[in-house]
Design a protein around this motif. Structure first.
Motif, PDB file in Angstrom:
ATOM      1  N   PRO A 104       0.824  -1.208   0.000  1.00  0.00           N
ATOM      2  CA  PRO A 104       0.000   0.000   0.000  1.00  0.00           C
ATOM      3  C   PRO A 104       0.859   1.259   0.000  1.00  0.00           C
ATOM      4  O   PRO A 104       1.879   1.316   0.701  1.00  0.00           O
ATOM      5  N   GLY A 105       0.452   2.224  -0.809  1.00  0.00           N
ATOM      6  CA  GLY A 105       1.098   3.538  -0.794  1.00  0.00           C
ATOM      7  C   GLY A 105       2.464   3.595  -1.455  1.00  0.00           C
ATOM      8  O   GLY A 105       3.174   4.582  -1.329  1.00  0.00           O
ATOM      9  N   ILE A 106       2.859   2.570  -2.168  1.00  0.00           N
ATOM     10  CA  ILE A 106       4.200   2.546  -2.746  1.00  0.00           C
ATOM     11  C   ILE A 106       4.261   3.426  -4.009  1.00  0.00           C
ATOM     12  O   ILE A 106       5.321   3.896  -4.397  1.00  0.00           O
ATOM     13  N   GLY A 107       3.103   3.641  -4.636  1.00  0.00           N
ATOM     14  CA  GLY A 107       3.062   4.511  -5.826  1.00  0.00           C
ATOM     15  C   GLY A 107       2.539   3.820  -7.071  1.00  0.00           C
ATOM     16  O   GLY A 107       2.851   4.240  -8.193  1.00  0.00           O
ATOM     17  N   LYS A 108       1.720   2.792  -6.900  1.00  0.00           N
ATOM     18  CA  LYS A 108       1.189   2.050  -8.055  1.00  0.00           C
ATOM     19  C   LYS A 108       0.284   2.935  -8.911  1.00  0.00           C
ATOM     20  O   LYS A 108       0.420   2.973 -10.139  1.00  0.00           O
ATOM     21  N   SER A 109      -0.622   3.645  -8.250  1.00  0.00           N
ATOM     22  CA  SER A 109      -1.540   4.498  -9.010  1.00  0.00           C
ATOM     23  C   SER A 109      -0.775   5.609  -9.720  1.00  0.00           C
ATOM     24  O   SER A 109      -1.078   5.949 -10.865  1.00  0.00           O
ATOM     25  N   THR A 110       0.241   6.148  -9.048  1.00  0.00           N
ATOM     26  CA  THR A 110       1.036   7.216  -9.662  1.00  0.00           C
ATOM     27  C   THR A 110       1.753   6.695 -10.906  1.00  0.00           C
ATOM     28  O   THR A 110       1.733   7.328 -11.959  1.00  0.00           O
ATOM     29  N   GLU A 132     -11.150   2.863  -5.936  1.00  0.00           N
ATOM     30  CA  GLU A 132     -10.650   3.245  -4.609  1.00  0.00           C
ATOM     31  C   GLU A 132     -10.750   4.725  -4.338  1.00  0.00           C
ATOM     32  O   GLU A 132     -10.890   5.139  -3.212  1.00  0.00           O
ATOM     33  N   ARG A 141      -3.884  14.043  -7.807  1.00  0.00           N
ATOM     34  CA  ARG A 141      -2.649  13.356  -8.179  1.00  0.00           C
ATOM     35  C   ARG A 141      -2.200  13.806  -9.568  1.00  0.00           C
ATOM     36  O   ARG A 141      -1.012  14.045  -9.795  1.00  0.00           O
ATOM     37  N   ARG A 144      -0.326  16.854  -9.642  1.00  0.00           N
ATOM     38  CA  ARG A 144       1.058  16.668  -9.189  1.00  0.00           C
ATOM     39  C   ARG A 144       1.958  16.300 -10.353  1.00  0.00           C
ATOM     40  O   ARG A 144       3.092  16.737 -10.428  1.00  0.00           O
ATOM     41  N   HIS A 221      -3.224  -5.316  -4.578  1.00  0.00           N
ATOM     42  CA  HIS A 221      -2.533  -5.048  -3.309  1.00  0.00           C
ATOM     43  C   HIS A 221      -1.908  -6.316  -2.780  1.00  0.00           C
ATOM     44  O   HIS A 221      -2.483  -7.380  -2.892  1.00  0.00           O
ATOM     45  N   MET A 273      10.704   8.491  -6.323  1.00  0.00           N
ATOM     46  CA  MET A 273       9.452   9.203  -6.047  1.00  0.00           C
ATOM     47  C   MET A 273       9.769  10.636  -5.663  1.00  0.00           C
ATOM     48  O   MET A 273      10.490  10.887  -4.699  1.00  0.00           O
TER      49      MET A 273
HETATM   50  N1  LIG Z   1       3.733  15.625  -2.529  1.00  0.00           N
HETATM   51  C1  LIG Z   1       4.392  14.477  -2.538  1.00  0.00           C
HETATM   52  N2  LIG Z   1       5.743  14.441  -2.540  1.00  0.00           N
HETATM   53  C2  LIG Z   1       6.423  13.302  -2.555  1.00  0.00           C
HETATM   54  N3  LIG Z   1       5.844  12.096  -2.595  1.00  0.00           N
HETATM   55  C3  LIG Z   1       4.506  12.052  -2.597  1.00  0.00           C
HETATM   56  C4  LIG Z   1       3.707  13.231  -2.570  1.00  0.00           C
HETATM   57  N4  LIG Z   1       2.412  12.835  -2.581  1.00  0.00           N
HETATM   58  C5  LIG Z   1       2.421  11.492  -2.607  1.00  0.00           C
HETATM   59  N5  LIG Z   1       3.659  11.021  -2.608  1.00  0.00           N
HETATM   60  C6  LIG Z   1       4.079   9.608  -2.648  1.00  0.00           C
HETATM   61  O1  LIG Z   1       3.134   8.868  -3.381  1.00  0.00           O
HETATM   62  C7  LIG Z   1       2.719   7.744  -2.619  1.00  0.00           C
HETATM   63  C8  LIG Z   1       1.271   7.430  -2.918  1.00  0.00           C
HETATM   64  O2  LIG Z   1       1.198   7.058  -4.268  1.00  0.00           O
HETATM   65  P1  LIG Z   1       0.001   6.204  -4.835  1.00  0.00           P
HETATM   66  O3  LIG Z   1      -1.289   6.739  -4.336  1.00  0.00           O
HETATM   67  O4  LIG Z   1       0.222   6.124  -6.295  1.00  0.00           O
HETATM   68  O5  LIG Z   1       0.296   4.799  -4.178  1.00  0.00           O
HETATM   69  P2  LIG Z   1      -0.545   3.479  -4.346  1.00  0.00           P
HETATM   70  O6  LIG Z   1       0.461   2.368  -4.384  1.00  0.00           O
HETATM   71  O7  LIG Z   1      -1.483   3.595  -5.478  1.00  0.00           O
HETATM   72  O8  LIG Z   1      -1.309   3.453  -2.980  1.00  0.00           O
HETATM   73  P3  LIG Z   1      -2.647   2.672  -2.591  1.00  0.00           P
HETATM   74  O9  LIG Z   1      -2.167   1.336  -2.141  1.00  0.00           O
HETATM   75  O10 LIG Z   1      -3.209   3.478  -1.490  1.00  0.00           O
HETATM   76  O11 LIG Z   1      -3.500   2.637  -3.815  1.00  0.00           O
HETATM   77  C9  LIG Z   1       2.929   8.152  -1.192  1.00  0.00           C
HETATM   78  O12 LIG Z   1       3.178   7.052  -0.347  1.00  0.00           O
HETATM   79  C10 LIG Z   1       4.152   9.025  -1.278  1.00  0.00           C
HETATM   80  O13 LIG Z   1       5.312   8.207  -1.240  1.00  0.00           O
END
Ligand SMILES: Nc1ncnc2c1ncn2[C@@H]1O[C@H](COP(=O)(O)OP(=O)(O)OP(=O)(O)O)[C@@H](O)[C@H]1O
Ligand SMILES: [Mg+2]
Length: 460
Positions: A104-110, A132, A141, A144, A221, A273
């Motif tokens: 979770p939160g690693i940046g997959k969606s990004t 989600e 996002r 960003r 996930h 990131m």
């Molecule tokens: N302003 C920012 N500056 C630097 N890093 C950021 C910023 N905003 C978000 N992030 C990074 O992006 C990550 C979230 O990215 P993302 O939502 O793509 O993850 P995800 O894997 O899709 O999460 P999830 O499991 O919740 O779907 C955060 O954990 C953080 O590391």
């Protein structure tokens, strides 16, 4: 007489094995505590779903020989990220299904937002379906990462039947499902994220992909919870499996191919990131070595290989006299047992009294590697810290260490030396048996070693 037919069964959340009773260990993949109870899809519903051809192809298939099949060129789209394209084997294969797993939160969606933005900018029609996040969150996002073209469209939906209808109607070339754990199919009454839901939704999407030619990216996930199925169940079904991983405290992210029907696995791509999204790290060795101490004892640069990519890593060791009867050992980023073994070899073969010393070994930068070629680097870092003598800033070492203290051959030595030469190293300590296979590279002197005894002489 009442119908006593069982309506639930147990599924292994690791491999999807189905059983009528609960078991502590899955007989198929031998994982423990992974069997979860889930409703069975009635055979009639399964058959109906399997026969459902979305009104696109008519009639029964017939067996054909390969000569009758057209030589369709393998069409690949470039994502404009070389790091990702290389992991995929040269680009995104049209009509394939790619699973991207990660914590979770690693940046997959990004990552997928950036990849689909690039593909849309190249003229592809993309539909990003999120189960989600709200459109508002996606927009935040997107702001960003920068400009998003209009042919990348978004939808928030979790119902699979609606998604299927919309996909058939709009026929995008590429579709992102974020994430598979949130999708629900009406054909199965289990909760979203359960093994049976995940299997059902993926198999429907897979049929849709094969029949319509839509390319799918599916986000999954990774959880350790037994009740929520991790994407391992899906790994058998999809064409390509990528894992997106990274260290919680470091900003780099690594994308790793675990399964690939259209290219080799083991390849890695490195990203960083940043505030404005993920940026490629074209030269990870430079990134990993930045901030390295100069002329410090206990610091040795080594080289690891992932797929075809050589990467330099700094191995650090700190050896200090133990205050207790039982010396402390710690390994961060590498295998603890391997470090213990190397210390035993150093004690026995070159007589370092390490049983009286605490030892801490660390791979700098939060990277995790356990390749045997790191052995020599770890052993040298320990010797260097014990003697408090630096190895030299421009020296690199790699090689496997055996139990008799011999330094054994490793694969792709030439690639490793080339990477070290490229990064400006002037001395390379490598297994003697590797010397023959290494070409001459400008500016780097090769020192072949046969055993740890030879190494101990090099660090004087
Ligand atoms: N302003 C920012 N500056 C630097 N890093 C950021 C910023 N905003 C978000 N992030 C990074 O992006 C990550 C979230 O990215 P993302 O939502 O793509 O993850 P995800 O894997 O899709 O999460 P999830 O499991 O919740 O779907 C955060 O954990 C953080 O590391
Ligand atoms: Mg996400």
């Amino acid at each position: 007489m009442p119908n006593r037919k069982k309506t639930t069964a147990f599924f292994c959340s690791e491999c999807g094995f189905e059983s009528s009773k609960w078991m502590g260990q899955c007989p198929s993949c031998h994982a423990w505590n992974t069997m979860v109870e889930a409703p069975v899809v009635p055979a009639s519903a399964k058959a109906a779903a399997a026969g459902k051809s979305f009104g696109l192809s008519e009639g029964r298939p017939r067996p054909v020989s390969l000569r009758e099949v057209d030589d369709a060129a393998e069409l690949r789209w470039k994502s404009r990220y070389d790091e990702l394209d290389r992991v995929l084997g040269g680009g995104i294969v049209q009509g394939s299904m790619i699973l991207v797993g990660g914590d979770p939160g690693i940046g997959k969606s990004t990552l997928l937002l950036q990849v689909t933005r690039n593909l849309a900018a190249d003229g592809r029609n993309v539909l990003y379906i999120s189960g989600e996040e709200s459109l508002h969150q996606i927009k935040l996002r997107a702001n960003r990462i920068g400009e998003v073209p209009d042919n990348l469209q978004f939808m928030c939906e979790t119902d699979l039947d609606t998604i299927t209808e919309i996909l058939l109607e709009t026929k995008p070339e590429l579709c992102v499902i974020d994430s598979i754990q949130t999708m629900v199919s009406g054909a199965v009454s289990a909760a979203a994220g359960s093994v049976s839901q995940i299997r059902e939704t993926t198999s429907v999407l897979l049929r849709l992909a094969k029949q319509t030619g839509i390319t799918f990216f599916i986000i999954g996930h990774v959880t350790k919870e037994g009740t929520v199925a991790g994407p391992r169940v899906l790994e058998h079904m999809v064409d390509t499996v990528l894992y997106f991983e990274g260290d919680r405290y470091a900003s780099y992210r690594i994308i790793r191919g675990v399964k690939n029907r259209f290219g080799s696995t083991n390849e890695i791509g490195v990203f960083e990131m940043r505030r404005e999204g993920l940026a490629e790290v074209a030269n990870p060795s430079e990134y990993m070595l930045s901030g390295r101490p100069e002329e410090a004892s206990g610091s040795v640069v080594s080289c690891t290989i992932d797929g075809t990519r050589a990467m330099l890593t700094e191995v650090q060791a700190l050896v200090c006299r133990s205050n207790f009867g039982f010396p402390k050992r710690q390994a961060t980023g590498t295998d603890f047992n391997r470090v213990s073994l190397l210390m035993a070899v150093l004690e026995k073969r070159i007589g370092l009294p390490l049983s009286e010393y605490d030892a801490y070994v660390n791979l700098a930068g939060g990277i995790r590697q356990s390749e045997p070629a790191l052995d020599l680097g770890i052993a040298m870092a320990i010797i260097s810290s014990y003697r408090n003598r630096p190895v030299g800033d421009k020296t690199i070492a790699f090689g496997e260490v055996g139990l008799s203290g011999e330094v054994r051959m490793v694969n792709m030595a030439d690639t490793r030396v080339a990477e070290a030469a490229k990064m400006g190293f002037t001395t390379c300590i490598l297994p003697y048996s590797n010397l023959r296979g290494v070409k001459q590279h400008d500016g780097i002197e090769l020192i072949g070693v046969r055993s740890l005894k030879d190494v101990a002489e090099v660090i004087n």
